[in-house]
Design a protein around this motif. Structure first.
Motif, PDB file in Angstrom:
ATOM      1  N   SER A 196       5.842 -20.836   5.840  1.00  0.00           N
ATOM      2  CA  SER A 196       4.507 -20.231   5.894  1.00  0.00           C
ATOM      3  C   SER A 196       3.888 -20.270   4.508  1.00  0.00           C
ATOM      4  CB  SER A 196       4.609 -18.779   6.387  1.00  0.00           C
ATOM      5  OG  SER A 196       3.400 -18.087   6.145  1.00  0.00           O
ATOM      6  N   ASP A 197       2.705 -20.885   4.403  1.00  0.00           N
ATOM      7  CA  ASP A 197       2.019 -20.954   3.112  1.00  0.00           C
ATOM      8  C   ASP A 197       1.593 -19.562   2.639  1.00  0.00           C
ATOM      9  OD1 ASP A 197       0.813 -22.640   0.977  1.00  0.00           O
ATOM     10  OD2 ASP A 197      -1.049 -21.748   1.723  1.00  0.00           O
ATOM     11  N   THR A 198       1.170 -18.726   3.581  1.00  0.00           N
ATOM     12  CA  THR A 198       0.778 -17.356   3.221  1.00  0.00           C
ATOM     13  C   THR A 198       1.972 -16.582   2.683  1.00  0.00           C
ATOM     14  OG1 THR A 198      -0.943 -17.328   4.933  1.00  0.00           O
ATOM     15  CG2 THR A 198      -0.197 -15.195   4.087  1.00  0.00           C
ATOM     16  N   LEU A 199       3.093 -16.680   3.374  1.00  0.00           N
ATOM     17  CA  LEU A 199       4.300 -15.998   2.915  1.00  0.00           C
ATOM     18  C   LEU A 199       4.752 -16.551   1.568  1.00  0.00           C
ATOM     19  CD1 LEU A 199       6.549 -13.961   3.419  1.00  0.00           C
ATOM     20  CD2 LEU A 199       7.765 -15.718   4.729  1.00  0.00           C
ATOM     21  N   ASN A 200       4.577 -17.842   1.360  1.00  0.00           N
ATOM     22  CA  ASN A 200       4.960 -18.461   0.085  1.00  0.00           C
ATOM     23  C   ASN A 200       4.171 -17.863  -1.077  1.00  0.00           C
ATOM     24  OD1 ASN A 200       6.380 -20.515  -1.492  1.00  0.00           O
ATOM     25  ND2 ASN A 200       4.372 -21.478  -1.709  1.00  0.00           N
ATOM     26  N   LYS A 201       2.886 -17.568  -0.859  1.00  0.00           N
ATOM     27  CA  LYS A 201       2.063 -16.945  -1.903  1.00  0.00           C
ATOM     28  C   LYS A 201       2.532 -15.509  -2.179  1.00  0.00           C
ATOM     29  CE  LYS A 201      -2.215 -19.642  -1.398  1.00  0.00           C
ATOM     30  NZ  LYS A 201      -1.630 -20.780  -0.682  1.00  0.00           N
ATOM     31  N   ILE A 202       2.905 -14.787  -1.134  1.00  0.00           N
ATOM     32  CA  ILE A 202       3.433 -13.432  -1.316  1.00  0.00           C
ATOM     33  C   ILE A 202       4.743 -13.489  -2.093  1.00  0.00           C
ATOM     34  CG2 ILE A 202       4.380 -11.426  -0.101  1.00  0.00           C
ATOM     35  CD1 ILE A 202       2.413 -12.016   2.182  1.00  0.00           C
ATOM     36  N   VAL A 203       5.585 -14.459  -1.758  1.00  0.00           N
ATOM     37  CA  VAL A 203       6.871 -14.637  -2.442  1.00  0.00           C
ATOM     38  C   VAL A 203       6.656 -14.963  -3.917  1.00  0.00           C
ATOM     39  CG1 VAL A 203       8.912 -16.116  -2.626  1.00  0.00           C
ATOM     40  CG2 VAL A 203       8.168 -15.285  -0.393  1.00  0.00           C
ATOM     41  N   GLY A 204       5.651 -15.821  -4.210  1.00  0.00           N
ATOM     42  CA  GLY A 204       5.353 -16.178  -5.595  1.00  0.00           C
ATOM     43  C   GLY A 204       4.970 -14.962  -6.417  1.00  0.00           C
ATOM     44  N   ASN A 205       4.127 -14.103  -5.842  1.00  0.00           N
ATOM     45  CA  ASN A 205       3.772 -12.854  -6.530  1.00  0.00           C
ATOM     46  C   ASN A 205       4.982 -11.949  -6.710  1.00  0.00           C
ATOM     47  OD1 ASN A 205       1.070 -13.416  -6.907  1.00  0.00           O
ATOM     48  ND2 ASN A 205       0.365 -12.247  -5.128  1.00  0.00           N
ATOM     49  N   LEU A 222       0.909  -3.549 -13.229  1.00  0.00           N
ATOM     50  CA  LEU A 222       2.051  -3.981 -12.416  1.00  0.00           C
ATOM     51  C   LEU A 222       2.188  -3.120 -11.161  1.00  0.00           C
ATOM     52  CD1 LEU A 222       4.490  -5.899 -12.246  1.00  0.00           C
ATOM     53  CD2 LEU A 222       5.847  -4.130 -13.366  1.00  0.00           C
ATOM     54  N   LYS A 223       1.978  -1.833 -11.306  1.00  0.00           N
ATOM     55  CA  LYS A 223       2.047  -0.927 -10.152  1.00  0.00           C
ATOM     56  C   LYS A 223       0.979  -1.291  -9.122  1.00  0.00           C
ATOM     57  CE  LYS A 223       2.062   3.943  -8.831  1.00  0.00           C
ATOM     58  NZ  LYS A 223       1.928   5.356  -9.303  1.00  0.00           N
ATOM     59  N   ASN A 224      -0.219  -1.607  -9.594  1.00  0.00           N
ATOM     60  CA  ASN A 224      -1.297  -2.028  -8.683  1.00  0.00           C
ATOM     61  C   ASN A 224      -0.920  -3.321  -7.965  1.00  0.00           C
ATOM     62  OD1 ASN A 224      -2.869   0.155  -9.435  1.00  0.00           O
ATOM     63  ND2 ASN A 224      -4.034  -0.989 -10.969  1.00  0.00           N
ATOM     64  N   ALA A 225      -0.326  -4.249  -8.714  1.00  0.00           N
ATOM     65  CA  ALA A 225       0.077  -5.534  -8.132  1.00  0.00           C
ATOM     66  C   ALA A 225       1.127  -5.332  -7.047  1.00  0.00           C
ATOM     67  CB  ALA A 225       0.621  -6.456  -9.221  1.00  0.00           C
ATOM     68  N   GLU A 226       2.079  -4.451  -7.311  1.00  0.00           N
ATOM     69  CA  GLU A 226       3.119  -4.173  -6.313  1.00  0.00           C
ATOM     70  C   GLU A 226       2.519  -3.587  -5.047  1.00  0.00           C
ATOM     71  OE1 GLU A 226       5.596  -1.636  -8.754  1.00  0.00           O
ATOM     72  OE2 GLU A 226       7.167  -3.166  -8.800  1.00  0.00           O
ATOM     73  N   ASP A 227       1.556  -2.692  -5.209  1.00  0.00           N
ATOM     74  CA  ASP A 227       0.916  -2.079  -4.041  1.00  0.00           C
ATOM     75  C   ASP A 227       0.153  -3.127  -3.227  1.00  0.00           C
ATOM     76  OD1 ASP A 227       0.002   0.269  -2.452  1.00  0.00           O
ATOM     77  OD2 ASP A 227      -1.947  -0.356  -3.212  1.00  0.00           O
ATOM     78  N   TYR A 228      -0.639  -3.951  -3.911  1.00  0.00           N
ATOM     79  CA  TYR A 228      -1.399  -4.984  -3.208  1.00  0.00           C
ATOM     80  C   TYR A 228      -0.491  -5.989  -2.498  1.00  0.00           C
ATOM     81  CZ  TYR A 228      -5.858  -3.613  -5.385  1.00  0.00           C
ATOM     82  OH  TYR A 228      -6.996  -2.935  -5.766  1.00  0.00           O
ATOM     83  N   ASN A 229       0.567  -6.408  -3.203  1.00  0.00           N
ATOM     84  CA  ASN A 229       1.404  -7.487  -2.669  1.00  0.00           C
ATOM     85  C   ASN A 229       2.405  -6.993  -1.621  1.00  0.00           C
ATOM     86  OD1 ASN A 229       1.862 -10.464  -3.206  1.00  0.00           O
ATOM     87  ND2 ASN A 229       3.961  -9.738  -3.369  1.00  0.00           N
ATOM     88  N   THR A 230       3.136  -5.937  -1.955  1.00  0.00           N
ATOM     89  CA  THR A 230       4.211  -5.474  -1.076  1.00  0.00           C
ATOM     90  C   THR A 230       3.697  -4.615   0.068  1.00  0.00           C
ATOM     91  OG1 THR A 230       5.717  -5.489  -2.966  1.00  0.00           O
ATOM     92  CG2 THR A 230       6.437  -4.302  -1.011  1.00  0.00           C
ATOM     93  N   ASN A 231       2.801  -3.704  -0.246  1.00  0.00           N
ATOM     94  CA  ASN A 231       2.320  -2.793   0.791  1.00  0.00           C
ATOM     95  C   ASN A 231       1.182  -3.368   1.617  1.00  0.00           C
ATOM     96  OD1 ASN A 231       4.173  -0.880  -0.101  1.00  0.00           O
ATOM     97  ND2 ASN A 231       2.725   0.038  -1.537  1.00  0.00           N
ATOM     98  N   GLN A 232       0.218  -3.999   0.943  1.00  0.00           N
ATOM     99  CA  GLN A 232      -0.976  -4.460   1.659  1.00  0.00           C
ATOM    100  C   GLN A 232      -0.838  -5.888   2.205  1.00  0.00           C
ATOM    101  OE1 GLN A 232      -3.212  -2.184   2.196  1.00  0.00           O
ATOM    102  NE2 GLN A 232      -2.301  -0.689   0.810  1.00  0.00           N
TER     103      GLN A 232
END
Length: 333
Positions: A210-219, A247-257
């Protein structure tokens, strides 16, 4: 008398062919950790506990893997046994039979626990960016008096499985339903608990890149890398509060959202949050590299020597100006 001897000999023969203690040997733990690599190679670690509740010694056990080629991995993280063991591999009808022979047999009333790790070829199927694998959950066979016989499964046996798919490969089909599918270090991990899995089941899983999942994995990879860098900078006495906030904002956007949207099959929303996370990561990197300053340290010498009297430069400048004016005035006279 002759009849009595006949029955004794018959009993001896039956005990040899069908060991009386075999039914008393049970599996207490059979936990499979299966990793499917990018090239389709399967790596498996089995954590097992087998209890000998009979009177005869347990000399080992065997099980079958649906793979044409198996290579044992001998290190503490993969294959380990407190009794020591010798492993035999045998091809049977396109599958591989793995036999574990104990160096020291397990007497009645004792348990064996250990790990068996190996890689297996031609088990999973890889077609382009698609993967599939069938994992049979079978109890091993006990080896008693040189014979292999079926083990029982204890009522409260710990039967569990985790399957790690390659990075950026999402699970598209799975049966039976797992306890949950985890996201760990960029891998989708279908996880089965004892109440969801039983001996005799076969887990069938399919997955696709999945290209979308790949972008999430990259982050996710960058988040963990930056987290390490921030900890190192903080240990050196640097002010990393701004980098930590980004970094905390990035984690929230990537992992939670983003990941939550991906689970819901909303790729558009997932990609939007991926972009927000990436922007926060860029800000965190910039803060860490350019705006973070070390805590000022005292220079050599005493504190008094490193300071100047406030206004001293201004006093000198005024003095020089007045002296120059006085000299010029005298010359005019």
């Amino acid at each position: 008398m002759a009849a009595k001897k006949f029955f004794v000999y018959l009993l001896i023969i039956l005990l040899t062919v069908y060991p009386a203690s075999a039914e008393s040997i049970s599996v207490n733990r059979w936990v499979l950790n299966v990793t499917l690599h990018d090239d389709g190679l399967v790596e498996e670690v089995i954590q097992a506990e087998i209890e000998n509740g009979g009177s005869s010694d347990l000399h080992g056990f065997s099980f079958t893997v649906p793979a044409s080629q198996v290579t044992m991995i001998y290190d503490f993280d993969h294959t380990a046994s407190f009794t020591g063991q010798v492993v035999e591999l045998q091809t049977v009808s396109g599958k591989t039979k793995i036999t574990i022979n104990f160096n020291d047999s397990i007497p009645g009333g004792k348990k064996w626990d250990g790990r068996i790790g190996f890689t297996a070829e031609n088990w999973a199927v890889k077609q382009g960016s698609d993967y599939s694998i069938d994992i049979p959950i079978e109890a091993p066979q006990a080896i008693v008096s040189g014979k292999g016989t079926a083990m029982s499964v204890s009522a409260d046996a710990d039967i569990r499985t985790q399957v790690f798919f390659p990075k950026a490969v999402e699970v598209t089909s799975i049966n039976p339903a797992p306890f949950r599918i985890l996201f760990q270090y960029g891998h989708m991990v279908p996880t089965y608990s004892s109440d969801k899995l039983h001996v005799g089941d076969t887990i069938s899983i399919k997955g696709s890149y999945s290209d979308t999942l790949n972008k999430i994995v990259g982050n996710d990879d960058l988040i963990r890398s930056l987290s390490t860098s921030i900890k190192q900078a903080k240990a050196q006495g640097k002010d990393v509060s701004e980098a930590e906030a980004h970094l905390k904002n990035a984690e929230d956007y990537n992992t939670n959202q983003a990941l939550a949207s991906f689970w819901k099959k909303d790729n558009a929303a997932a990609l939007e949050y991926v972009g927000y996370a990436k922007d926060e990561l860029s800000k965190a990197e910039a803060s860490l590299k350019g705006e973070v300053k070390e805590t000022p340290q005292p220079t050599s010498g005493t504190e008094g020597e490193s300071k100047k009297t406030p206004g001293f430069e201004a006093f000198v400048l005024v003095f020089i100006t007045m002296a120059t004016f006085h000299i010029m005035k005298k010359r005019r006279k």
